[in-house]
Design a protein around this motif. Structure first.
Motif, PDB file in Angstrom:
ATOM      1  N   ILE A 229       0.836  -1.205   0.000  1.00 46.14           N
ATOM      2  CA  ILE A 229       0.000   0.000   0.000  1.00 46.14           C
ATOM      3  C   ILE A 229       0.872   1.257   0.000  1.00 46.14           C
ATOM      4  O   ILE A 229       1.951   1.280   0.587  1.00 46.14           O
ATOM      5  CB  ILE A 229      -0.986   0.020   1.188  1.00 46.14           C
ATOM      6  N   PRO A 230       0.426   2.324  -0.672  1.00 48.27           N
ATOM      7  CA  PRO A 230       1.207   3.557  -0.726  1.00 48.27           C
ATOM      8  C   PRO A 230       1.126   4.332   0.583  1.00 48.27           C
ATOM      9  O   PRO A 230       0.152   4.231   1.336  1.00 48.27           O
ATOM     10  CB  PRO A 230       0.566   4.334  -1.870  1.00 48.27           C
ATOM     11  N   LEU A 231       2.164   5.132   0.815  1.00 48.52           N
ATOM     12  CA  LEU A 231       2.315   5.905   2.043  1.00 48.52           C
ATOM     13  C   LEU A 231       2.397   7.382   1.656  1.00 48.52           C
ATOM     14  O   LEU A 231       3.381   7.824   1.069  1.00 48.52           O
ATOM     15  CB  LEU A 231       3.590   5.447   2.752  1.00 48.52           C
ATOM     16  N   PHE A 232       1.355   8.142   1.965  1.00 50.12           N
ATOM     17  CA  PHE A 232       1.263   9.526   1.523  1.00 50.12           C
ATOM     18  C   PHE A 232       1.782  10.498   2.580  1.00 50.12           C
ATOM     19  O   PHE A 232       1.296  10.522   3.719  1.00 50.12           O
ATOM     20  CB  PHE A 232      -0.192   9.885   1.171  1.00 50.12           C
ATOM     21  N   LEU A 233       2.749  11.320   2.187  1.00 45.41           N
ATOM     22  CA  LEU A 233       3.302  12.340   3.072  1.00 45.41           C
ATOM     23  C   LEU A 233       2.286  13.448   3.284  1.00 45.41           C
ATOM     24  O   LEU A 233       1.603  13.881   2.359  1.00 45.41           O
ATOM     25  CB  LEU A 233       4.559  12.964   2.458  1.00 45.41           C
ATOM     26  N   GLU A 234       2.211  13.947   4.525  1.00 41.91           N
ATOM     27  CA  GLU A 234       1.353  15.098   4.788  1.00 41.91           C
ATOM     28  C   GLU A 234       1.911  15.935   5.934  1.00 41.91           C
ATOM     29  O   GLU A 234       2.855  15.561   6.611  1.00 41.91           O
ATOM     30  CB  GLU A 234      -0.084  14.665   5.087  1.00 41.91           C
ATOM     31  N   HIS A 235       1.291  17.096   6.113  1.00 40.12           N
ATOM     32  CA  HIS A 235       1.638  18.038   7.179  1.00 40.12           C
ATOM     33  C   HIS A 235       3.102  18.475   7.115  1.00 40.12           C
ATOM     34  O   HIS A 235       3.821  18.446   8.112  1.00 40.12           O
ATOM     35  CB  HIS A 235       1.308  17.446   8.550  1.00 40.12           C
ATOM     36  N   LEU A 236       3.520  18.862   5.932  1.00 42.39           N
ATOM     37  CA  LEU A 236       4.872  19.382   5.735  1.00 42.39           C
ATOM     38  C   LEU A 236       4.868  20.379   4.594  1.00 42.39           C
ATOM     39  O   LEU A 236       3.876  20.518   3.867  1.00 42.39           O
ATOM     40  CB  LEU A 236       5.868  18.262   5.472  1.00 42.39           C
ATOM     41  N   LYS A 237       5.982  21.094   4.434  1.00 39.91           N
ATOM     42  CA  LYS A 237       6.151  22.054   3.351  1.00 39.91           C
ATOM     43  C   LYS A 237       7.029  21.428   2.268  1.00 39.91           C
ATOM     44  O   LYS A 237       7.788  20.497   2.548  1.00 39.91           O
ATOM     45  CB  LYS A 237       6.791  23.334   3.884  1.00 39.91           C
ATOM     46  N   PRO A 238       6.939  21.957   1.034  1.00 42.08           N
ATOM     47  CA  PRO A 238       7.757  21.379  -0.036  1.00 42.08           C
ATOM     48  C   PRO A 238       9.230  21.290   0.310  1.00 42.08           C
ATOM     49  O   PRO A 238       9.897  20.299  -0.030  1.00 42.08           O
ATOM     50  CB  PRO A 238       7.508  22.337  -1.213  1.00 42.08           C
ATOM     51  N   GLU A 239       9.756  22.296   1.005  1.00 44.41           N
ATOM     52  CA  GLU A 239      11.186  22.290   1.333  1.00 44.41           C
ATOM     53  C   GLU A 239      11.548  21.254   2.402  1.00 44.41           C
ATOM     54  O   GLU A 239      12.727  20.997   2.650  1.00 44.41           O
ATOM     55  CB  GLU A 239      11.643  23.675   1.791  1.00 44.41           C
ATOM     56  N   GLU A 240      10.550  20.638   3.011  1.00 43.58           N
ATOM     57  CA  GLU A 240      10.800  19.619   4.031  1.00 43.58           C
ATOM     58  C   GLU A 240      10.706  18.198   3.481  1.00 43.58           C
ATOM     59  O   GLU A 240      11.002  17.233   4.191  1.00 43.58           O
ATOM     60  CB  GLU A 240       9.804  19.780   5.189  1.00 43.58           C
ATOM     61  N   ILE A 241      10.276  18.069   2.234  1.00 45.69           N
ATOM     62  CA  ILE A 241      10.011  16.745   1.665  1.00 45.69           C
ATOM     63  C   ILE A 241      11.249  15.856   1.669  1.00 45.69           C
ATOM     64  O   ILE A 241      11.196  14.690   2.078  1.00 45.69           O
ATOM     65  CB  ILE A 241       9.444  16.875   0.240  1.00 45.69           C
ATOM     66  N   GLU A 242      12.368  16.375   1.201  1.00 46.64           N
ATOM     67  CA  GLU A 242      13.577  15.558   1.089  1.00 46.64           C
ATOM     68  C   GLU A 242      13.993  14.972   2.429  1.00 46.64           C
ATOM     69  O   GLU A 242      14.258  13.763   2.535  1.00 46.64           O
ATOM     70  CB  GLU A 242      14.718  16.400   0.509  1.00 46.64           C
ATOM     71  N   ASN A 243      14.044  15.796   3.464  1.00 44.65           N
ATOM     72  CA  ASN A 243      14.453  15.313   4.785  1.00 44.65           C
ATOM     73  C   ASN A 243      13.426  14.349   5.367  1.00 44.65           C
ATOM     74  O   ASN A 243      13.789  13.384   6.053  1.00 44.65           O
ATOM     75  CB  ASN A 243      14.675  16.482   5.740  1.00 44.65           C
ATOM     76  N   CYS A 244      12.149  14.605   5.085  1.00 43.17           N
ATOM     77  CA  CYS A 244      11.097  13.719   5.583  1.00 43.17           C
ATOM     78  C   CYS A 244      11.230  12.338   4.972  1.00 43.17           C
ATOM     79  O   CYS A 244      11.131  11.313   5.666  1.00 43.17           O
ATOM     80  CB  CYS A 244       9.728  14.318   5.274  1.00 43.17           C
ATOM     81  N   ILE A 245      11.464  12.273   3.668  1.00 46.89           N
ATOM     82  CA  ILE A 245      11.624  10.973   3.009  1.00 46.89           C
ATOM     83  C   ILE A 245      12.842  10.245   3.555  1.00 46.89           C
ATOM     84  O   ILE A 245      12.807   9.025   3.790  1.00 46.89           O
ATOM     85  CB  ILE A 245      11.714  11.155   1.483  1.00 46.89           C
ATOM     86  N   LYS A 246      13.928  10.968   3.777  1.00 48.94           N
ATOM     87  CA  LYS A 246      15.126  10.347   4.342  1.00 48.94           C
ATOM     88  C   LYS A 246      14.840   9.769   5.718  1.00 48.94           C
ATOM     89  O   LYS A 246      15.307   8.674   6.060  1.00 48.94           O
ATOM     90  CB  LYS A 246      16.259  11.365   4.420  1.00 48.94           C
ATOM     91  N   TYR A 247      14.065  10.500   6.512  1.00 43.80           N
ATOM     92  CA  TYR A 247      13.714  10.011   7.852  1.00 43.80           C
ATOM     93  C   TYR A 247      12.897   8.720   7.758  1.00 43.80           C
ATOM     94  O   TYR A 247      13.153   7.742   8.484  1.00 43.80           O
ATOM     95  CB  TYR A 247      12.925  11.077   8.613  1.00 43.80           C
ATOM     96  N   ILE A 248      11.927   8.713   6.865  1.00 47.14           N
ATOM     97  CA  ILE A 248      11.092   7.524   6.707  1.00 47.14           C
ATOM     98  C   ILE A 248      11.925   6.347   6.215  1.00 47.14           C
ATOM     99  O   ILE A 248      11.798   5.221   6.716  1.00 47.14           O
ATOM    100  CB  ILE A 248       9.925   7.828   5.739  1.00 47.14           C
TER     101      ILE A 248
END
Length: 285
Positions: free
Chosen positions: A257-276
């Motif tokens: 199943i896909p995992l959708f990112l939320e509650h963040l800003k575009p500039e936070e996406i890269e670090n969020c994905i790395k954390y996940i």
């Protein structure tokens, strides 16, 4: 060796100030290929601020041109607004969006159930936990599910601690009473974390997954923390959630199943994905 992570998608809300074209281009540049989109979002509306079948097809093509699909629509609203005129407006709006799902290429539409609080759908009201509220919820879900089934769509409910659907036990009861045809859940355990659950997360996650994951075709990626205002669900990695435990359960019980990112800003996406991604390092094959 760690398991592959669930496919990463993103919520259109991350791009509130962007046009559809800008949104699609930025998402594609990050190698993300799926979006959960809200047709009512400013950047996805037409030049007159409207959503309709023609605009749905246009938005779908804008994203498809960037090799991005829209498998889920966001239809979040208070389904149980205590002001009946407002409630009926919300339900009619939801039915309109369900009918648009095929135009977007979306087999799913997600919403919360809402609250009987007269001013804020995210605030608790004592009536939320009554049989009256439960009966009202059943009738509303039956109505919306019929529209969903008629249009080849599955209605996904997202629980929240202050809403009528606020526990995994209620999710189980809902499926037991209504069945799962045209009906499912968003796997979002953060929304169902009570304050005490943050101190016993493994047990809480086990209970939530047991009740919800068999009926969850999508999951959300965020976090959980309690403040003086109650539950807050910020960007993944900025709260108290044990993401390694969430990743473990996703990889073992729902790896597709896909995992959708939320509650963040575009500039936070890269670090969020790395954390996940790092969270999945604790999951061995």
């Amino acid at each position: 060796m760690s398991r592959p992570i669930n496919t990463i998608g993103i919520m259109s809300y991350v791009y509130l100030e962007h046009s559809a074209e800008e949104m699609a281009a930025d998402i594609a540049s990050r190698n993300i290929s799926i979006v959960q989109a809200d047709p009512r979002q400013k950047g996805l509306l037409d030049a007159n601020g409207k959503y309709h079948s023609k605009r749905a097809k246009e938005v779908r093509k804008i994203f498809a041109d960037q090799r991005i699909s829209i498998p889920v629509l966001s239809g979040y609203m208070n389904l149980l607004d205590p002001i009946l005129e407002r409630r009926e407006h919300n339900l009619t709006t939801m039915e309109e969006m369900i009918k648009l799902c095929p135009e977007f290429g979306a087999p799913y539409i997600a919403t919360e159930t809402g609250s009987f609080h007269p001013e804020n759908q995210w605030r608790y009201h004592p009536e939320n936990d009554t049989e009256k509220a439960w009966d009202a919820l059943l009738a509303i879900i039956e109505r919306l599910r019929k529209t969903a089934v008629d249009n080849g769509v599955t209605l996904l409910l997202e629980g929240y601690v202050t809403n009528v659907l606020n526990t995994p036990e209620k999710a189980e009861r809902l499926i037991n009473e209504l069945g799962s045809e045209g009906l499912g859940f968003v796997m979002d355990p953060f929304n169902l974390m009570k304050l005490e659950d943050l101190d016993q997360q493994e047990a809480a996650l086990d209970k939530i997954f047991s009740a919800i994951i068999p009926f969850s075709p999508i999951a959300h990626a965020k976090d959980a923390i309690y403040t003086e205002k109650g539950l807050s669900t910020p960007c993944a990695g900025t709260g108290k959630a044990k993401w390694d435990q969430y990743a473990l359960r996703l990889s073992k019980q729902a790896p597709a199943i896909p995992l959708f990112l939320e509650h963040l800003k575009p500039e936070e996406i890269e670090n969020c994905i790395k954390y996940i991604q790092k969270s999945y390092d604790f999951v061995s094959i």
